[in-house]
Design a protein around this motif. Sequence first.
Motif, short mmCIF file in Angstrom:
data_model
loop_
_atom_site.label_atom_id
_atom_site.label_comp_id
_atom_site.label_asym_id
_atom_site.label_seq_id
_atom_site.Cartn_x
_atom_site.Cartn_y
_atom_site.Cartn_z
N ASP A 81 0.82 -1.21 0.00
CA ASP A 81 0.00 0.00 0.00
C ASP A 81 0.86 1.26 0.00
O ASP A 81 0.52 2.27 -0.63
CB ASP A 81 -1.00 0.01 1.17
CG ASP A 81 -0.42 -0.50 2.48
OD1 ASP A 81 0.81 -0.68 2.58
OD2 ASP A 81 -1.20 -0.71 3.42
N GLY A 82 2.02 1.22 0.66
CA GLY A 82 2.93 2.36 0.63
C GLY A 82 3.53 2.55 -0.75
O GLY A 82 3.62 3.68 -1.26
N ASP A 83 3.92 1.46 -1.37
CA ASP A 83 4.50 1.50 -2.71
C ASP A 83 3.51 2.04 -3.73
O ASP A 83 3.82 2.94 -4.53
CB ASP A 83 4.92 0.07 -3.09
CG ASP A 83 5.75 -0.01 -4.37
OD1 ASP A 83 5.36 0.61 -5.36
OD2 ASP A 83 6.77 -0.72 -4.37
N PHE A 84 2.28 1.53 -3.71
CA PHE A 84 1.29 1.88 -4.73
C PHE A 84 0.96 3.37 -4.73
O PHE A 84 0.86 4.00 -5.79
CB PHE A 84 0.02 1.06 -4.52
CG PHE A 84 -1.02 1.27 -5.60
CD1 PHE A 84 -0.90 0.62 -6.81
CD2 PHE A 84 -2.11 2.10 -5.39
CE1 PHE A 84 -1.85 0.80 -7.82
CE2 PHE A 84 -3.06 2.29 -6.38
CZ PHE A 84 -2.93 1.64 -7.60
N ILE B 206 -2.71 -5.16 -4.54
CA ILE B 206 -2.15 -4.43 -3.41
C ILE B 206 -2.18 -5.31 -2.17
O ILE B 206 -3.23 -5.85 -1.79
CB ILE B 206 -2.93 -3.13 -3.15
CG1 ILE B 206 -2.82 -2.19 -4.36
CG2 ILE B 206 -2.42 -2.43 -1.89
CD1 ILE B 206 -3.64 -0.93 -4.22
N TRP B 207 -1.00 -5.45 -1.55
CA TRP B 207 -0.90 -6.12 -0.25
C TRP B 207 -1.01 -5.03 0.82
O TRP B 207 -0.09 -4.22 0.99
CB TRP B 207 0.43 -6.85 -0.12
CG TRP B 207 0.58 -8.03 -1.04
CD1 TRP B 207 -0.18 -8.35 -2.13
CD2 TRP B 207 1.56 -9.07 -0.92
NE1 TRP B 207 0.28 -9.51 -2.71
CE2 TRP B 207 1.33 -9.98 -1.99
CE3 TRP B 207 2.60 -9.32 -0.03
CZ2 TRP B 207 2.12 -11.11 -2.18
CZ3 TRP B 207 3.38 -10.46 -0.23
CH2 TRP B 207 3.15 -11.35 -1.29
N PHE C 147 0.24 4.04 8.76
CA PHE C 147 -0.43 5.13 8.06
C PHE C 147 -1.83 4.67 7.66
O PHE C 147 -2.17 3.49 7.77
CB PHE C 147 0.36 5.56 6.81
CG PHE C 147 0.82 4.44 5.93
CD1 PHE C 147 -0.08 3.71 5.14
CD2 PHE C 147 2.16 4.08 5.88
CE1 PHE C 147 0.34 2.68 4.33
CE2 PHE C 147 2.59 3.05 5.06
CZ PHE C 147 1.67 2.34 4.29
N GLY C 148 -2.64 5.60 7.19
CA GLY C 148 -3.98 5.27 6.72
C GLY C 148 -4.01 5.10 5.22
O GLY C 148 -3.07 5.46 4.50
N ASN C 149 -5.08 4.53 4.72
CA ASN C 149 -5.26 4.30 3.29
C ASN C 149 -6.61 4.83 2.83
O ASN C 149 -7.53 4.99 3.64
CB ASN C 149 -5.17 2.80 2.97
CG ASN C 149 -3.75 2.30 2.92
OD1 ASN C 149 -2.86 2.97 2.42
ND2 ASN C 149 -3.53 1.10 3.45
N PRO C 150 -6.77 5.06 1.54
CA PRO C 150 -8.08 5.44 1.02
C PRO C 150 -9.02 4.25 1.01
O PRO C 150 -8.60 3.11 1.23
CB PRO C 150 -7.76 5.88 -0.42
CG PRO C 150 -6.56 5.09 -0.80
CD PRO C 150 -5.75 4.97 0.47
N ASP C 151 -10.29 4.50 0.75
CA ASP C 151 -11.22 3.42 0.46
C ASP C 151 -10.86 2.94 -0.94
O ASP C 151 -11.12 3.61 -1.95
CB ASP C 151 -12.67 3.95 0.50
CG ASP C 151 -13.69 2.85 0.27
OD1 ASP C 151 -13.50 2.05 -0.68
OD2 ASP C 151 -14.68 2.78 1.01
N TRP C 152 -10.25 1.77 -1.02
CA TRP C 152 -9.68 1.30 -2.28
C TRP C 152 -10.73 1.13 -3.37
O TRP C 152 -10.48 1.42 -4.55
CB TRP C 152 -8.93 -0.01 -2.07
CG TRP C 152 -7.74 0.09 -1.19
CD1 TRP C 152 -7.61 -0.41 0.09
CD2 TRP C 152 -6.48 0.72 -1.48
NE1 TRP C 152 -6.37 -0.13 0.59
CE2 TRP C 152 -5.64 0.56 -0.35
CE3 TRP C 152 -5.99 1.40 -2.59
CZ2 TRP C 152 -4.36 1.05 -0.29
CZ3 TRP C 152 -4.69 1.90 -2.54
CH2 TRP C 152 -3.88 1.72 -1.40
#
Length: 551
Positions: free
Chosen positions: A438-441, A462-463, A487-492
């Motif tokens: 998720d950080g890479d993407f 995405i892992w 960290f947080g992520n978006p709603d994929w």
Amino acid sequence: MTQTAAELFVKCLETEGVERIYGVPGEENADFVLALDKSSIDLILTRHEQGAAFMASTYGRLTGKVGVCLGTLGPGATNLMTGVADGNMDRAPLLVITGQGATTRQHKESHQVMNVVDMFRPVTKWSQAVQSADSVPEIVAKAMKLARTEKPGAVHIELAENIAAEKTGATPLRPANPRRAVPDETIMDQVWERIRRARSPLIIAGNGTIRTRASQQLRHFCDATNIGVLMSFMGKGAVDLDAEYCLFTIGMGQRDYPLLAVEAADLIITLGFDMVEYPPSSWNGNGDTDIIHIDFLPAEVDADYMPEIEVVGDLAHALWMLNQRIKSDGAPQFELAKQASLRQTMLAEFAEHADDDTHGLIRPQKAVADIRKVLGPDDILLSGVGAHKMWIARHYHCHEPGTCIISNGFASMGMPLPGAIAAAIACPERKILGVAGDGDFLMNVQEMETARRLNSNITMLIWEDESYGLIEWKQQQEFGTHTDLGFGNPDWMLLAQSFGWQGARCENAADLLPTLQTALDHKGPSLVVIPIDYRENMKLSQRLGEIDFSS
């Protein structure tokens, strides 16, 4: 004097066989972009210059042709830097073109002007500004020749706005086709005699084995001798994963089972070995292993890498020369039981958790096993940098060369999405799967729009662990704890929808294979997200830490 330097530049690229350029236009490269618009070369508009550089370098790695990326001066040029450095250290043939302010203002403080040529010198084989319109053919021809010459890499040309507009009557030069020197017969006789005296030889195949299309000759050599082959991360596919002499991958930071075969060998034959991937200190720390170095260039000076014999010349031809000696003398007999044992050990490692049906977090082993099942022998996997890279490097193996693209020289995050876009353009008949953390993407997430605009037939997996997982793994391994890396992520799924991608979230391990198959069968870009079980990271570290290397 009917054409501008920019128009001549484009004609030179056409003469060199360039079909497309990835990049972002700007004011100072407007003449060049307008000339492109009238040419046979396609400009693939990207959303960030770093994405353009990753696309061009991936194209170069897959095809062996020179990939080309474009940026303007100042921030456009600096945005290219990371992708260019990555391509250069991964040995991709790559041409970087940047605009520049007029030469009439380069001597003083001026808007967006900086010394781009000097900035690119540390990350390219050659960096040069065009000083006059008449010099364009020589500069372009030299750049393309250097980009292709072993070891391939990045070159940079700067075209200032006023030089671009200059008139010239010059014409393109004939493309150079640099030939590679072949090894001397005498040195190959020495190599052959040393191999015949060996008790348990072992091959380490690096990036050069893929890049130079030497895989076929290597396979003939191993079919005859059964000598085992360990491949670097960027050497995957040098031999078929199903071959009994395929010993899989070397290059983990922690001591792994393949080192048992290294330490049992009395002779190591390195083929196209690149120290940027795996330092000799990690596998020859005592400096006491006999080494035969076969590559296009002499061995780098390293206290732990002092070859007994160095063979400098075309790698495929060197292997052909060895195969000719086998035909005349017959194949030697070796003691390779420990290599056979290593292969069985690694096959057991790959089988562990490959059939999990757990709900919730999905183990890396299961994810990699399903990726291998869903991709055909010629399909392409691209891996970014993070904990996922280590699992793919260790557990994903190839039937053919050039079917697993890993960033492992410069090892920059952010490659898989733009790389997948370029792979779909270069190899439209193949399935393309990019794997990213998720950080890479999110480092190049803007290229989702590029993929949608081009209707790229790609799938991104995405892992998700909501952390910089590789750093966490390494800190935990070394210090027993780790700093705050979450960290947080978006709603994929909303992200996929907003960019016009097909999206799927898979939380049941048993559903991963059909989910991937559906995504890969979809025409256009697809996103698949899985919650990854990185508790397996430290379990692997603990298991590897218990290996007995003394026996």
